[in-house]
Design a protein around this motif. Structure first.
Motif, PDB file in Angstrom:
ATOM      1  N   SER A  84       0.996   9.975   6.843  1.00 11.98           N
ATOM      2  CA  SER A  84       2.687   9.284   6.387  1.00 11.98           C
ATOM      3  C   SER A  84       3.948  10.687   6.873  1.00 11.98           C
ATOM      4  CB  SER A  84       2.847   9.097   5.603  1.00 11.98           C
ATOM      5  OG  SER A  84       2.088   9.554   4.129  1.00 11.98           O
ATOM      6  N   LEU A 115      -6.829  -5.329   5.390  1.00 13.35           N
ATOM      7  CA  LEU A 115      -7.410  -3.880   5.062  1.00 13.35           C
ATOM      8  C   LEU A 115      -9.267  -4.110   3.757  1.00 13.35           C
ATOM      9  CD1 LEU A 115      -7.064  -0.781   4.265  1.00 13.35           C
ATOM     10  CD2 LEU A 115      -5.866  -1.663   2.139  1.00 13.35           C
ATOM     11  N   ARG A 125       5.495   4.426   1.834  1.00 12.00           N
ATOM     12  CA  ARG A 125       6.498   5.771   2.237  1.00 12.00           C
ATOM     13  C   ARG A 125       7.135   5.818   3.341  1.00 12.00           C
ATOM     14  NH1 ARG A 125       2.061  10.461   1.041  1.00 12.00           N
ATOM     15  NH2 ARG A 125       3.127  11.334   2.024  1.00 12.00           N
ATOM     16  N   ILE A 136      -9.931  -1.251   9.367  1.00 10.35           N
ATOM     17  CA  ILE A 136      -8.814   0.346  10.073  1.00 10.35           C
ATOM     18  C   ILE A 136     -10.291   0.662  10.281  1.00 10.35           C
ATOM     19  CG2 ILE A 136      -6.892  -0.349   8.794  1.00 10.35           C
ATOM     20  CD1 ILE A 136      -8.091   1.294   6.714  1.00 10.35           C
ATOM     21  N   ALA A 166       0.986  -1.329  -0.095  1.00  8.17           N
ATOM     22  CA  ALA A 166      -0.014  -0.052  -0.005  1.00  8.17           C
ATOM     23  C   ALA A 166       0.734   1.160   0.316  1.00  8.17           C
ATOM     24  CB  ALA A 166      -0.709   0.348   1.079  1.00  8.17           C
ATOM     25  N   PRO A 167       0.495   2.156  -0.842  1.00  8.38           N
ATOM     26  CA  PRO A 167       1.483   3.478  -1.116  1.00  8.38           C
ATOM     27  C   PRO A 167       1.976   4.057   0.299  1.00  8.38           C
ATOM     28  CG  PRO A 167      -0.878   4.134  -2.498  1.00  8.38           C
ATOM     29  CD  PRO A 167      -0.257   2.450  -1.553  1.00  8.38           C
ATOM     30  N   ASN A 168       0.581   4.359   0.648  1.00  5.19           N
ATOM     31  CA  ASN A 168       1.333   5.349   2.673  1.00  5.19           C
ATOM     32  C   ASN A 168       1.806   4.969   3.569  1.00  5.19           C
ATOM     33  OD1 ASN A 168       0.163   8.290   1.260  1.00  5.19           O
ATOM     34  ND2 ASN A 168      -2.239   6.856   1.361  1.00  5.19           N
ATOM     35  N   PRO A 169       1.580   4.087   3.545  1.00  4.59           N
ATOM     36  CA  PRO A 169       2.359   2.833   4.625  1.00  4.59           C
ATOM     37  C   PRO A 169       4.494   2.591   3.622  1.00  4.59           C
ATOM     38  CG  PRO A 169       0.695   1.517   4.552  1.00  4.59           C
ATOM     39  CD  PRO A 169      -0.071   2.806   3.097  1.00  4.59           C
ATOM     40  N   GLY A 224      -9.497   6.345   9.895  1.00  4.53           N
ATOM     41  CA  GLY A 224      -9.361   4.939   9.669  1.00  4.53           C
ATOM     42  C   GLY A 224      -9.476   4.994   8.765  1.00  4.53           C
ATOM     43  N   LYS A 225      -7.365   5.318   8.711  1.00 11.91           N
ATOM     44  CA  LYS A 225      -6.353   5.128   7.752  1.00 11.91           C
ATOM     45  C   LYS A 225      -5.012   4.267   8.098  1.00 11.91           C
ATOM     46  CE  LYS A 225      -8.258   9.078   4.454  1.00 11.91           C
ATOM     47  NZ  LYS A 225      -9.121   8.001   3.399  1.00 11.91           N
ATOM     48  N   ILE A 226      -4.733   3.075   7.315  1.00 11.40           N
ATOM     49  CA  ILE A 226      -2.939   3.044   7.078  1.00 11.40           C
ATOM     50  C   ILE A 226      -2.042   4.221   6.571  1.00 11.40           C
ATOM     51  CG2 ILE A 226      -3.237   0.896   8.202  1.00 11.40           C
ATOM     52  CD1 ILE A 226      -2.737   0.225   5.611  1.00 11.40           C
ATOM     53  N   PRO A 227      -1.079   4.573   7.044  1.00  9.87           N
ATOM     54  CA  PRO A 227      -0.316   4.363   8.186  1.00  9.87           C
ATOM     55  C   PRO A 227      -0.544   4.466   9.744  1.00  9.87           C
ATOM     56  CG  PRO A 227       0.975   5.737   6.768  1.00  9.87           C
ATOM     57  CD  PRO A 227       0.096   5.824   6.086  1.00  9.87           C
TER      58      PRO A 227
HETATM   59  N1  GSH Z   1      -2.965  10.931   4.370  1.00 10.54           N
HETATM   60  C1  GSH Z   1      -3.134   9.964   4.629  1.00 10.54           C
HETATM   61  C2  GSH Z   1      -3.162   9.230   3.336  1.00 10.54           C
HETATM   62  C3  GSH Z   1      -3.733   7.689   3.818  1.00 10.54           C
HETATM   63  C4  GSH Z   1      -4.820   6.295   3.061  1.00 10.54           C
HETATM   64  O1  GSH Z   1      -5.171   6.842   2.265  1.00 10.54           O
HETATM   65  N2  GSH Z   1      -3.924   5.616   3.586  1.00 10.54           N
HETATM   66  C5  GSH Z   1      -4.873   4.049   2.526  1.00 10.54           C
HETATM   67  C6  GSH Z   1      -3.307   2.917   2.330  1.00 10.54           C
HETATM   68  S1  GSH Z   1      -2.118   3.965   1.154  1.00 10.54           S
HETATM   69  C7  GSH Z   1      -5.891   3.605   3.441  1.00 10.54           C
HETATM   70  O2  GSH Z   1      -5.973   3.646   4.553  1.00 10.54           O
HETATM   71  N3  GSH Z   1      -7.164   3.367   2.201  1.00 10.54           N
HETATM   72  C8  GSH Z   1      -8.171   3.133   3.051  1.00 10.54           C
HETATM   73  C9  GSH Z   1      -9.426   4.040   3.155  1.00 10.54           C
HETATM   74  O3  GSH Z   1      -9.196   5.072   3.130  1.00 10.54           O
HETATM   75  O4  GSH Z   1     -10.622   3.639   3.270  1.00 10.54           O
HETATM   76  C10 GSH Z   1      -1.372   9.475   4.993  1.00 10.54           C
HETATM   77  O5  GSH Z   1      -0.623  10.322   3.832  1.00 10.54           O
HETATM   78  O6  GSH Z   1      -0.620   8.530   5.614  1.00 10.54           O
END
Ligand code: GSH
Length: 209
Positions: free
Chosen positions: A66, A33, A14, A38, A9-12, A50-53
């Motif tokens: 991130s 996921l 990073r 989450i 997953a792109p943000n984790p 509700g997001k990762i990381p």
């Molecule tokens: N701005 C956040 C973006 C985080 C994000 O969008 N993570 C995605 C995974 S790469 C996620 O959790 N997506 C699930 C969702 O949005 O429901 C950051 O930089 O950490």
């Protein structure tokens, strides 16, 4: 410290690259996921978005986003510096990083959220015009980045920084999952991509394929 993540997953990714550049070991906890772990109350206590990381410290405190996590890691382990050494360089890195987050990541996000993979999950009603605009916005940014990379080796100057990590993770995600691979003719962008991808910290933290 634990990092809540999901493979590729792109943000984790990073944060994993950022930590690897600093030779900092994090315990990776992969969330479910697809099963929407989450979005459950237990995880929302860690990150109300509700997001990762999410980085969980040894005492249970959590940091989401991130960039926030990366800033925390930079404070813990200042070298190698990835956010800027002096007032001007720090500002330029921040400027380029914000360009990427607002002008590239957001466009890729529109194309992804309104594209076919998310549509199949049945979570939102996709809007084709949003997908098309996201697609056009990302492609326009690729051209701009290519022009800028004709004049320097890295996104924010003559050395590798957090701005390169974010750009690379998003471009790799867009190429693999959003049908938004940059055009082969963007030579400077692809030279930069190869230069950054061969760094051990990057090569060891694979994206989605
Ligand atoms: N701005 C956040 C973006 C985080 C994000 O969008 N993570 C995605 C995974 S790469 C996620 O959790 N997506 C699930 C969702 O949005 O429901 C950051 O930089 O950490």
């Amino acid at each position: 410290m634990k990092l809540y993540s999901f493979p590729g997953a792109p943000n984790p990714r990073r944060v994993l690259i950022f930590a690897a550049e600093k030779d900092l070991a994090l315990e990776v906890v992969n969330v479910d996921l697809p099963g929407r772990e989450i979005k459950q109350p237990e995880f929302l206590k860690k990150n109300p978005s509700g997001k990762i990381p999410v980085l969980e410290l040894d005492d249970g405190r959590c940091i989401a986003e991130s960039v926030a996590i990366s800033r925390y890691l930079e404070s813990l382990v200042p070298e190698p510096n990835l956010f800027g050494m002096d007032a001007y360089e720090t500002a330029v890195i921040e400027m380029q990083h914000r360009f990427i987050e607002f002008e590239l990541n957001m466009q890729i996000g529109f194309a992804w959220v309104h594209g076919p993979i998310v549509a199949k999950m049945g979570l939102i009603e996709p809007i084709e015009e949003m997908r098309r605009r996201g697609d056009a916005g990302a492609r326009s940014y690729y051209k701009r980045l290519n022009r800028e990379l004709e004049t320097r080796d890295y996104v924010a100057g003559d050395r590798f920084t957090i701005a390169d990590i974010t750009a690379l993770c998003m471009i790799d995600f867009a190429s693999a999952m959003v049908n938004l691979k940059p055009d082969e003719t963007l030579d400077a962008l692809w030279r930069w991509h190869a230069r950054v991808s061969e760094r051990p910290a990057v090569a060891n933290q694979a994206g989605m394929s």
